[in-house]
Design a protein around this motif. Structure first.
Motif, PDB file in Angstrom:
ATOM      1  N   ASN A 177       0.819  -1.024  -0.069  1.00 30.18           N
ATOM      2  CA  ASN A 177      -0.140  -0.152  -0.015  1.00 30.18           C
ATOM      3  C   ASN A 177       0.787   1.315   0.135  1.00 30.18           C
ATOM      4  O   ASN A 177       0.538   2.450   0.288  1.00 30.18           O
ATOM      5  CB  ASN A 177      -0.794  -0.124   1.203  1.00 30.18           C
ATOM      6  CG  ASN A 177      -2.219  -0.744   0.846  1.00 30.18           C
ATOM      7  OD1 ASN A 177      -2.793  -0.531  -0.109  1.00 30.18           O
ATOM      8  ND2 ASN A 177      -2.714  -1.378   1.825  1.00 30.18           N
ATOM      9  N   VAL A 178       2.220   1.056  -0.281  1.00 32.11           N
ATOM     10  CA  VAL A 178       3.005   2.259  -0.325  1.00 32.11           C
ATOM     11  C   VAL A 178       2.250   3.451  -1.120  1.00 32.11           C
ATOM     12  O   VAL A 178       1.640   3.064  -2.294  1.00 32.11           O
ATOM     13  CB  VAL A 178       4.486   1.907  -1.108  1.00 32.11           C
ATOM     14  CG1 VAL A 178       4.357   1.470  -2.624  1.00 32.11           C
ATOM     15  CG2 VAL A 178       5.383   2.856  -0.864  1.00 32.11           C
ATOM     16  N   PRO A 179       2.487   4.809  -0.882  1.00 32.61           N
ATOM     17  CA  PRO A 179       1.753   5.740  -1.778  1.00 32.61           C
ATOM     18  C   PRO A 179       2.367   5.690  -3.109  1.00 32.61           C
ATOM     19  O   PRO A 179       3.790   5.710  -3.184  1.00 32.61           O
ATOM     20  CB  PRO A 179       2.136   6.993  -0.926  1.00 32.61           C
ATOM     21  CG  PRO A 179       3.273   6.667   0.145  1.00 32.61           C
ATOM     22  CD  PRO A 179       2.882   5.377   0.261  1.00 32.61           C
ATOM     23  N   LEU A 197      -7.918  -1.297   2.823  1.00 33.63           N
ATOM     24  CA  LEU A 197      -7.968  -0.103   1.998  1.00 33.63           C
ATOM     25  C   LEU A 197      -6.875   0.672   1.979  1.00 33.63           C
ATOM     26  O   LEU A 197      -5.834   0.283   2.408  1.00 33.63           O
ATOM     27  CB  LEU A 197      -9.029   1.052   3.083  1.00 33.63           C
ATOM     28  CG  LEU A 197     -10.369   0.493   3.401  1.00 33.63           C
ATOM     29  CD1 LEU A 197     -10.813   1.544   4.311  1.00 33.63           C
ATOM     30  CD2 LEU A 197     -11.133   0.284   2.132  1.00 33.63           C
ATOM     31  N   THR A 198      -6.635   1.473   0.822  1.00 29.05           N
ATOM     32  CA  THR A 198      -5.498   2.131   0.903  1.00 29.05           C
ATOM     33  C   THR A 198      -5.226   3.412   1.672  1.00 29.05           C
ATOM     34  O   THR A 198      -6.342   3.467   2.446  1.00 29.05           O
ATOM     35  CB  THR A 198      -5.693   2.909  -0.861  1.00 29.05           C
ATOM     36  OG1 THR A 198      -6.624   4.002  -0.683  1.00 29.05           O
ATOM     37  CG2 THR A 198      -5.731   1.845  -1.598  1.00 29.05           C
ATOM     38  N   LYS A 199      -4.052   3.975   1.786  1.00 25.49           N
ATOM     39  CA  LYS A 199      -3.912   5.247   2.848  1.00 25.49           C
ATOM     40  C   LYS A 199      -4.987   6.218   2.524  1.00 25.49           C
ATOM     41  O   LYS A 199      -5.650   6.853   3.397  1.00 25.49           O
ATOM     42  CB  LYS A 199      -2.657   5.735   2.847  1.00 25.49           C
ATOM     43  CG  LYS A 199      -1.494   4.744   2.900  1.00 25.49           C
ATOM     44  CD  LYS A 199      -1.430   4.361   4.483  1.00 25.49           C
ATOM     45  CE  LYS A 199      -0.289   3.474   4.757  1.00 25.49           C
ATOM     46  NZ  LYS A 199      -0.192   3.102   6.192  1.00 25.49           N
ATOM     47  N   ASN A 200      -5.160   6.665   1.236  1.00 24.00           N
ATOM     48  CA  ASN A 200      -6.352   7.605   0.957  1.00 24.00           C
ATOM     49  C   ASN A 200      -7.644   7.219   1.401  1.00 24.00           C
ATOM     50  O   ASN A 200      -8.418   7.879   2.092  1.00 24.00           O
ATOM     51  CB  ASN A 200      -6.279   7.901  -0.379  1.00 24.00           C
ATOM     52  CG  ASN A 200      -5.187   8.921  -0.939  1.00 24.00           C
ATOM     53  OD1 ASN A 200      -4.494   9.485   0.084  1.00 24.00           O
ATOM     54  ND2 ASN A 200      -5.328   9.464  -2.081  1.00 24.00           N
ATOM     55  N   GLU A 201      -8.027   5.840   1.146  1.00 24.01           N
ATOM     56  CA  GLU A 201      -9.323   5.412   1.353  1.00 24.01           C
ATOM     57  C   GLU A 201      -9.562   5.505   2.886  1.00 24.01           C
ATOM     58  O   GLU A 201     -10.712   5.894   3.395  1.00 24.01           O
ATOM     59  CB  GLU A 201      -9.641   4.153   0.795  1.00 24.01           C
ATOM     60  CG  GLU A 201      -9.622   4.166  -0.633  1.00 24.01           C
ATOM     61  CD  GLU A 201      -9.587   2.711  -1.345  1.00 24.01           C
ATOM     62  OE1 GLU A 201      -9.460   2.714  -2.515  1.00 24.01           O
ATOM     63  OE2 GLU A 201      -9.387   1.743  -0.484  1.00 24.01           O
ATOM     64  N   THR A 202      -8.525   5.012   3.678  1.00 25.91           N
ATOM     65  CA  THR A 202      -8.508   5.051   5.051  1.00 25.91           C
ATOM     66  C   THR A 202      -8.985   6.539   5.614  1.00 25.91           C
ATOM     67  O   THR A 202      -9.757   6.758   6.634  1.00 25.91           O
ATOM     68  CB  THR A 202      -7.392   4.276   5.693  1.00 25.91           C
ATOM     69  OG1 THR A 202      -7.489   3.089   5.195  1.00 25.91           O
ATOM     70  CG2 THR A 202      -7.751   4.327   7.377  1.00 25.91           C
TER      71      THR A 202
END
Length: 228
Positions: free
Chosen positions: A72-74, A153-158
């Motif tokens: 899940n790295v940005p 989830l991805t970081k953005n979604e979280t």
């Protein structure tokens, strides 16, 4: 020191990006063999990836899919193509941001800094677990779990879900979310937020929670509270 992986085959552009980012004390890596991107990614273990769409052998979309299947790295996309569908595709694949070439290096640096702050600093709250609509949300692991299963989830979604739940049953404006996510709305398109929220709703739908994120046309979004 954050490690950044720049997947860019234009050597002069890569060297310029590396020089600019190194001035900000980032540890910058490039790709030596564009047929073995995943092997190099695994070896470097970067904190953020900047990836061009047009690459030798396989395009950036391919490598984004591969990276997302393991991490899940940005990810920030670069593109010289003037196709709105490229940005939409990037976000659907789990990218965190998108930059159109040619770009000003200050914009790239601002996006890298904002993404790193968002991903690695936003979840420092004392409480990492949250219950919502019968589900448990682990902000640290980016997981939502209920009796129907568990999703990652991805970081953005979280981050978006966290912001909506903090104001549950109240409308959170699009402008507020954009400012919270990217810190400066001049560097992000309104459509990018739409793609991220739609992707979040689709993922939540896998465990029966998709309908609990509601769009208020012309206003923003609301996380409804309840028991599924």
């Amino acid at each position: 020191m954050f490690k950044l992986l720049i997947i860019e085959d234009d050597e002069s552009l890569f060297n310029e990006i590396k020089e600019r980012l190194t001035q900000w004390s980032y540890d910058v890596y490039g790709i030596q063999n564009f047929e073995k991107v995943m092997e190099e990614f695994t070896g470097i273990k970067p904190d953020l990836v900047v990836i061009d769409i047009q690459l030798p052998k396989y395009d950036g979309f391919h490598w984004c899919r591969m990276i997302r299947s393991h991490s899940n790295v940005p990810i920030i996309f670069l593109s010289s193509r003037d196709h709105p569908t490229d940005m939409v595709m990037s976000m659907q694949l789990g990218a965190d941001d998108y930059i159109q070439k040619p770009f000003h290096f200050d914009v790239l640096i601002a996006k890298v800094q904002a993404t790193l702050r968002r991903v690695y600093n936003y979840n420092t709250d004392h409480v990492q677990l949250k219950t919502w609509c019968g589900a448990t949300i682990d902000y640290e692991k980016n997981e939502v779990t209920n009796d129907q299963g568990s999703i990652e989830l991805t970081k953005n979604e979280t981050f978006i879900l966290k912001k909506l739940i903090e104001h549950k049953n109240k409308i959170v404006s699009r402008e507020s979310l954009i400012n919270s996510l990217w810190e400066d709305e001049r560097f992000i398109s309104d459509n990018t937020l739409t793609v991220n929220v739609n992707r979040l709703r689709k993922r939540l739908g896998e465990i029966g929670l998709g309908d609990y994120i509601e769009t208020k046309v012309g206003q923003g979004y609301i996380a409804k509270e309840g028991t599924p």
